[in-house]
Design an enzyme around this catalytic site. Sequence first.
Site, mmCIF file in Angstrom:
data_model
loop_
_atom_site.group_PDB
_atom_site.id
_atom_site.type_symbol
_atom_site.label_atom_id
_atom_site.label_comp_id
_atom_site.label_asym_id
_atom_site.label_seq_id
_atom_site.Cartn_x
_atom_site.Cartn_y
_atom_site.Cartn_z
ATOM 1 N N ASP A 224 41.391 34.839 40.603
ATOM 2 C CA ASP A 224 42.014 34.613 41.897
ATOM 3 C C ASP A 224 43.140 35.631 42.088
ATOM 4 O O ASP A 224 43.992 35.788 41.202
ATOM 5 C CB ASP A 224 42.571 33.189 41.974
ATOM 6 C CG ASP A 224 43.037 32.833 43.379
ATOM 7 O OD1 ASP A 224 42.217 32.308 44.142
ATOM 8 O OD2 ASP A 224 44.213 33.091 43.696
ATOM 9 N N ASP A 241 42.142 42.767 53.504
ATOM 10 C CA ASP A 241 40.734 43.073 53.233
ATOM 11 C C ASP A 241 40.598 44.239 52.260
ATOM 12 O O ASP A 241 39.717 44.254 51.388
ATOM 13 C CB ASP A 241 40.005 43.410 54.539
ATOM 14 C CG ASP A 241 39.726 42.175 55.377
ATOM 15 O OD1 ASP A 241 39.953 41.059 54.875
ATOM 16 O OD2 ASP A 241 39.293 42.327 56.540
ATOM 17 N N GLU A 267 39.907 34.671 48.328
ATOM 18 C CA GLU A 267 40.387 35.698 47.402
ATOM 19 C C GLU A 267 39.968 35.390 45.968
ATOM 20 O O GLU A 267 40.527 35.936 45.017
ATOM 21 C CB GLU A 267 41.909 35.816 47.477
ATOM 22 C CG GLU A 267 42.680 34.601 47.040
ATOM 23 C CD GLU A 267 42.937 33.603 48.162
ATOM 24 O OE1 GLU A 267 43.890 32.809 48.032
ATOM 25 O OE2 GLU A 267 42.200 33.612 49.167
#
Length: 351
Positions: A224, A241, A267
């Site tokens: 993560d 992004d 994410e």
Amino acid sequence: MSDTTPAPDEGAKALLQTAASRLKKAVPLMLKHQIPTTPTNYALWYAYVGEQQPELNKAMDDTLSRYQTCPPVNGELLYREFVADPVELDVRDMRQNLEAMAAELANQLQDTNLDAAVFQQKIDANFNRLERIESEGVSLEQVLDLVRSLVKESDTIRQSTSYFTGQLSKAQQEISALKERLAASERDVLFDALTGCFNRRAFDADLQGILAQAPEGTCLILADVDHFKAFNDNYGHQLGDQVLKLVAKRMTDACRDGIKCYRYGGEEFALLVPKSNLRVARQLAEALRRGIEKLTLKDRRRDAKIDTIRASFGVAQWQPKTSAIELIEAADKLLYEAKRLGRNRVMPIQG
């Protein structure tokens, strides 16, 4: 009366015999390796037992040797490379490109919407200050004329900005609806449009396939990106992004020997490590953590260098009688622990 019945087409009979022979070989193999009986899989295994494409057979043999089965994603990729109609693939690529475009437009609109809201706040603050100057009784007529003019212009800009923000919100809702329709129209896309990784659907299929056929030694790594919301809030969704793309590339570049990287959601990423052990999988996660730590990105809007990209990892190994859900929960629990202990670390501490 003469017999006018046409003679059987020997060529057609031969084709039917060949087809029957191949199916007799393909079906038992599919059952042995627990391959779902879908049209795509039938076509792939039909071609495989036909032994007419040496490259296909080599790729399939390598896959079977590595996994003791053919995971759904591998099967789909082999089908696309060696069996599928190019027209069919063009349609899939087109839909995936449309999804990527919709996602990019949605993020651009969201960032612009935020900028417009900030601009409106500034206009409102200037409007209040100008009104205060007028209320304080400045006596110079020319100054008052200028102030009234500025107040009028500010009010016009404020109304225009408010309308523009409303239009952006409406357009953003339409883009979101388009993304949902695209997702519903193409259920078999294997790749995440933004990062190029395999997507969550591919992950679910592969994990179930591997655990059903050859679960021993299977490890799961969940990763993560730390403080990802801050990238979006501070620099905009477009830069967010870019962070995901950079992290995804670093992770996919490290995938060898049957390891695959998936965008698990938002994410969060997942890596399936087959035929391994916790120590090796943890070493891989630690190498990825250090690699991500070295990533840098330039924010062109602010001419600033971003070098604070970090990630946390949770690593778990399949245990006998463990289900897919339980394996995911084990890795997720360790990922949460890595976050709790300060982020930018791999759990467990030792493999």
